[in-house]
Design a protein around this motif. Structure first.
Motif, PDB file in Angstrom:
ATOM      1  N   THR A   1      -4.321  -1.261  -3.262  1.00 37.58           N
ATOM      2  CA  THR A   1      -5.432  -1.208  -2.306  1.00 37.58           C
ATOM      3  C   THR A   1      -6.117  -2.558  -2.251  1.00 37.58           C
ATOM      4  N   GLN A   2      -6.839  -2.763  -1.182  1.00 38.06           N
ATOM      5  CA  GLN A   2      -7.644  -3.970  -1.087  1.00 38.06           C
ATOM      6  C   GLN A   2      -8.993  -3.679  -1.737  1.00 38.06           C
ATOM      7  N   ASP A   3      -9.773  -4.721  -1.911  1.00 34.35           N
ATOM      8  CA  ASP A   3     -11.085  -4.532  -2.517  1.00 34.35           C
ATOM      9  C   ASP A   3     -11.930  -3.623  -1.627  1.00 34.35           C
ATOM     10  N   GLY A   4     -12.508  -2.597  -2.235  1.00 36.60           N
ATOM     11  CA  GLY A   4     -13.382  -1.683  -1.515  1.00 36.60           C
ATOM     12  C   GLY A   4     -12.656  -0.510  -0.886  1.00 36.60           C
ATOM     13  N   GLU A   5     -11.346  -0.462  -0.948  1.00 37.77           N
ATOM     14  CA  GLU A   5     -10.624   0.671  -0.381  1.00 37.77           C
ATOM     15  C   GLU A   5     -10.451   1.758  -1.439  1.00 37.77           C
TER      16      GLU A   5
ATOM     17  N   ARG B   1       0.832  -1.207   0.000  1.00 39.82           N
ATOM     18  CA  ARG B   1       0.000   0.000   0.000  1.00 39.82           C
ATOM     19  C   ARG B   1       0.867   1.257   0.000  1.00 39.82           C
TER      20      ARG B   1
END
Length: 128
Positions: free
Chosen positions: A111-115, A105
Motif C-alpha cells: 500500500t501507499q502511505d495512508g492507504e 498492490r
C-alpha cells in the motif's frame, strides 16, 4: 483342257524378273529395317517420357511439401509476431511506474502511505 493350258504356261526367267525379285527383297529388307528403327525410337521415346514424367512427379511432390512447410512457417511467424507485440506491450507497461505500483498492490498487497488495505472474499463464477 485346263491342264493343257497350265503346262503351256512357262515361267520366264529373264534378267528383268531376277532384278524385280531382288528389288522386292530389298524393299522388304528396308521395310523390316524401318520397323526396327521405329521400334527402337519408340522404346527410347517411352524411356525418355517415363523419366521425364518421373522427374515432373518428384518435383510436384517436392513443391507440395515446400508449400506445406511454407504455410506452417507463415502461421508460426504470425503467432511469433503476436507474441512479440504482446511482449513489447508488457515491456512498455513494466516501464510505467503506475503499472508497477498496481502490480505491487494486487500481487504483493503493498500500500501507499495512508492507504488501508481491505481484503474482500473472491466471488466464484458459479455465484453469477
Amino acid at each position: 483342257m485346263q491342264q493343257d493350258n497350265q503346262k503351256k504356261i512357262r515361267r520366264l526367267t529373264s534378267e528383268y524378273m531376277e532384278k524385280q525379285v531382288q528389288m522386292e527383297e530389298q524393299r522388304l529388307r528396308r521395310q523390316k529395317g524401318l520397323v526396327r528403327r521405329l521400334s527402337v525410337f519408340a522404346v527410347v521415346f517411352l524411356i525418355i517420357l517415363g523419366a521425364g514424367g518421373s522427374v515432373l512427379y518428384q518435383q510436384h511432390v517436392s513443391i507440395q511439401k515446400q508449400q506445406e512447410t511454407n504455410e506452417s512457417l507463415e502461421e508460426e511467424l504470425v503467432v511469433r509476431e503476436k507474441e512479440a507485440s504482446q511482449l513489447e506491450q508488457e515491456i512498455k507497461w513494466l516501464n510505467d511506474p503506475e503499472y508497477i505500483a498496481e502490480l505491487a498492490r494486487r500481487d504483493y498487497f503493498l500500500t501507499q502511505d495512508g492507504e488501508i488495505l481491505f481484503q474482500l472474499p473472491r466471488q466464484s463464477t458459479e455465484d453469477n
